[in-house]
Design a protein around this motif. Structure first.
Motif, PDB file in Angstrom:
ATOM      1  N   ASP A  35      20.752 -10.140  34.854  1.00 14.21           N
ATOM      2  CA  ASP A  35      21.351  -9.100  34.017  1.00 14.21           C
ATOM      3  C   ASP A  35      20.278  -8.569  33.073  1.00 14.21           C
ATOM      4  O   ASP A  35      20.202  -8.949  31.916  1.00 14.21           O
ATOM      5  CB  ASP A  35      22.537  -9.675  33.243  1.00 14.21           C
ATOM      6  CG  ASP A  35      23.252  -8.629  32.422  1.00 14.21           C
ATOM      7  OD1 ASP A  35      23.001  -7.424  32.624  1.00 14.21           O
ATOM      8  OD2 ASP A  35      24.066  -9.015  31.569  1.00 14.21           O
ATOM      9  N   THR A  36      19.438  -7.710  33.604  1.00 12.85           N
ATOM     10  CA  THR A  36      18.332  -7.141  32.843  1.00 12.85           C
ATOM     11  C   THR A  36      18.476  -5.615  32.821  1.00 12.85           C
ATOM     12  O   THR A  36      19.478  -5.086  33.292  1.00 12.85           O
ATOM     13  CB  THR A  36      16.991  -7.531  33.497  1.00 12.85           C
ATOM     14  OG1 THR A  36      16.949  -6.993  34.816  1.00 12.85           O
ATOM     15  CG2 THR A  36      16.828  -9.040  33.549  1.00 12.85           C
ATOM     16  N   ASP A  37      17.469  -4.931  32.314  1.00 16.46           N
ATOM     17  CA  ASP A  37      17.503  -3.469  32.308  1.00 16.46           C
ATOM     18  C   ASP A  37      17.632  -2.908  33.717  1.00 16.46           C
ATOM     19  O   ASP A  37      18.139  -1.803  33.903  1.00 16.46           O
ATOM     20  CB  ASP A  37      16.237  -2.900  31.659  1.00 16.46           C
ATOM     21  CG  ASP A  37      16.186  -3.172  30.172  1.00 16.46           C
ATOM     22  OD1 ASP A  37      17.245  -3.441  29.564  1.00 16.46           O
ATOM     23  OD2 ASP A  37      15.073  -3.131  29.600  1.00 16.46           O
ATOM     24  N   ARG A  38      17.136  -3.650  34.697  1.00 17.38           N
ATOM     25  CA  ARG A  38      17.239  -3.259  36.105  1.00 17.38           C
ATOM     26  C   ARG A  38      17.944  -4.391  36.843  1.00 17.38           C
ATOM     27  O   ARG A  38      17.294  -5.243  37.440  1.00 17.38           O
ATOM     28  CB  ARG A  38      15.846  -3.002  36.668  1.00 17.38           C
ATOM     29  CG  ARG A  38      15.129  -1.872  35.917  1.00 17.38           C
ATOM     30  CD  ARG A  38      13.698  -1.721  36.327  1.00 17.38           C
ATOM     31  NE  ARG A  38      13.618  -1.395  37.752  1.00 17.38           N
ATOM     32  CZ  ARG A  38      12.487  -1.410  38.446  1.00 17.38           C
ATOM     33  NH1 ARG A  38      11.350  -1.728  37.870  1.00 17.38           N
ATOM     34  NH2 ARG A  38      12.491  -1.101  39.723  1.00 17.38           N
ATOM     35  N   PRO A  39      19.280  -4.436  36.799  1.00 18.53           N
ATOM     36  CA  PRO A  39      20.027  -5.562  37.356  1.00 18.53           C
ATOM     37  C   PRO A  39      19.692  -5.826  38.822  1.00 18.53           C
ATOM     38  O   PRO A  39      19.512  -4.890  39.616  1.00 18.53           O
ATOM     39  CB  PRO A  39      21.484  -5.133  37.205  1.00 18.53           C
ATOM     40  CG  PRO A  39      21.479  -4.113  36.129  1.00 18.53           C
ATOM     41  CD  PRO A  39      20.167  -3.415  36.244  1.00 18.53           C
ATOM     42  N   ALA A  40      19.612  -7.108  39.146  1.00 20.53           N
ATOM     43  CA  ALA A  40      19.256  -7.512  40.506  1.00 20.53           C
ATOM     44  C   ALA A  40      20.016  -8.778  40.882  1.00 20.53           C
ATOM     45  O   ALA A  40      20.465  -9.526  40.007  1.00 20.53           O
ATOM     46  CB  ALA A  40      17.758  -7.758  40.597  1.00 20.53           C
ATOM     47  N   ASP A  66      25.835  -0.187  39.231  1.00 22.31           N
ATOM     48  CA  ASP A  66      24.655  -0.335  38.378  1.00 22.31           C
ATOM     49  C   ASP A  66      23.656  -1.354  38.914  1.00 22.31           C
ATOM     50  O   ASP A  66      22.561  -1.504  38.362  1.00 22.31           O
ATOM     51  CB  ASP A  66      25.067  -0.719  36.958  1.00 22.31           C
ATOM     52  CG  ASP A  66      25.837   0.397  36.264  1.00 22.31           C
ATOM     53  OD1 ASP A  66      25.615   1.578  36.611  1.00 22.31           O
ATOM     54  OD2 ASP A  66      26.670   0.081  35.392  1.00 22.31           O
ATOM     55  N   GLU A  68      20.745  -2.542  40.791  1.00 22.95           N
ATOM     56  CA  GLU A  68      19.586  -1.788  41.271  1.00 22.95           C
ATOM     57  C   GLU A  68      18.956  -2.398  42.519  1.00 22.95           C
ATOM     58  O   GLU A  68      18.562  -1.685  43.434  1.00 22.95           O
ATOM     59  CB  GLU A  68      18.542  -1.679  40.170  1.00 22.95           C
ATOM     60  CG  GLU A  68      17.425  -0.749  40.542  1.00 22.95           C
ATOM     61  CD  GLU A  68      16.550  -0.400  39.368  1.00 22.95           C
ATOM     62  OE1 GLU A  68      15.324  -0.431  39.541  1.00 22.95           O
ATOM     63  OE2 GLU A  68      17.078  -0.098  38.282  1.00 22.95           O
ATOM     64  N   SER A  69      18.850  -3.735  42.544  1.00 29.04           N
ATOM     65  CA  SER A  69      18.098  -4.369  43.629  1.00 29.04           C
ATOM     66  C   SER A  69      18.782  -5.609  44.169  1.00 29.04           C
ATOM     67  O   SER A  69      19.376  -6.389  43.418  1.00 29.04           O
ATOM     68  CB  SER A  69      16.698  -4.773  43.146  1.00 29.04           C
ATOM     69  OG  SER A  69      15.964  -3.657  42.738  1.00 29.04           O
ATOM     70  N   ALA A  92      22.671  -0.481  46.087  1.00 27.31           N
ATOM     71  CA  ALA A  92      21.410  -1.088  45.635  1.00 27.31           C
ATOM     72  C   ALA A  92      20.342  -1.026  46.724  1.00 27.31           C
ATOM     73  O   ALA A  92      20.649  -1.005  47.918  1.00 27.31           O
ATOM     74  CB  ALA A  92      21.651  -2.544  45.231  1.00 27.31           C
ATOM     75  N   ASP A  93      19.096  -1.012  46.297  1.00 24.56           N
ATOM     76  CA  ASP A  93      17.960  -1.109  47.212  1.00 24.56           C
ATOM     77  C   ASP A  93      17.765  -2.564  47.603  1.00 24.56           C
ATOM     78  O   ASP A  93      17.934  -3.464  46.773  1.00 24.56           O
ATOM     79  CB  ASP A  93      16.681  -0.604  46.542  1.00 24.56           C
ATOM     80  CG  ASP A  93      16.697   0.889  46.285  1.00 24.56           C
ATOM     81  OD1 ASP A  93      17.315   1.629  47.088  1.00 24.56           O
ATOM     82  OD2 ASP A  93      16.096   1.317  45.288  1.00 24.56           O
ATOM     83  N   HIS A  95      15.135  -5.446  48.977  1.00 26.18           N
ATOM     84  CA  HIS A  95      13.724  -5.794  49.073  1.00 26.18           C
ATOM     85  C   HIS A  95      13.614  -7.073  49.900  1.00 26.18           C
ATOM     86  O   HIS A  95      14.234  -8.089  49.567  1.00 26.18           O
ATOM     87  CB  HIS A  95      13.121  -6.011  47.682  1.00 26.18           C
ATOM     88  CG  HIS A  95      13.256  -4.799  46.817  1.00 26.18           C
ATOM     89  ND1 HIS A  95      12.311  -3.807  46.779  1.00 26.18           N
ATOM     90  CD2 HIS A  95      14.258  -4.411  45.986  1.00 26.18           C
ATOM     91  CE1 HIS A  95      12.704  -2.852  45.953  1.00 26.18           C
ATOM     92  NE2 HIS A  95      13.886  -3.200  45.456  1.00 26.18           N
TER      93      HIS A  95
END
Length: 133
Positions: A35-40, A66, A68-69, A92-93, A95
């Motif tokens: 749970d960061t600025d760019r949730p993953a 929301d 992101e990854s 979400a993308d 990786h």
């Protein structure tokens, strides 16, 4: 703790463990939410209980849209089987290491190999959805 349970990972800020309920067993395999600025999320479990991950996101205050990854450690279905389902629900993308990319985009061979490898445990799996390039 139990299946679907979400809790903070001690000593790792903004990181949460989601018990996906693999093989209908608690605490067997987990997914991690950052749970960061760019949730993953890290890994997705079998895919069978991907709704537990969606619920876990909401529980820690992240709306699915929301996310992101999705970071896959590798493409074995116990770690990456839910990725296609989660992409559908979140956008979400994904990786993944280059060597796993082909299996993510076309999981048919991975599905067939998993059937041979896991035997009776196959009843706990769900056929993975392809992840768009």
């Amino acid at each position: 703790m139990g299946i679907g349970y979400v809790h903070a990972v001690e000593g790792v800020p903004d990181c949460y463990h989601v018990d996906t309920g693999m093989f209908d067993e608690p605490e067997l395999v987990s997914v991690y939410i950052y749970d960061t600025d760019r949730p993953a999320i890290i890994d997705t479990g079998l895919g069978t209980n991907h709704e537990n991950i969606i619920d876990g996101l909401r529980e820690v205050g992240i709306e699915p849209a929301d996310l992101e990854s999705i970071l896959l450690t590798h493409v074995h279905l116990d770690h990456a089987g839910g990725a296609g389902f989660l992409v559908e629900k979140t956008g979400a993308d994904v990786h993944v290491h280059e060597s796993g990319k082909q299996f993510s985009e076309d999981p048919e061979g991975l599905w067939a190999g998993t059937k041979q490898a896991v035997g009776d445990q196959m009843m706990f799996y769900t056929e993975p959805k392809p992840i768009p390039e």
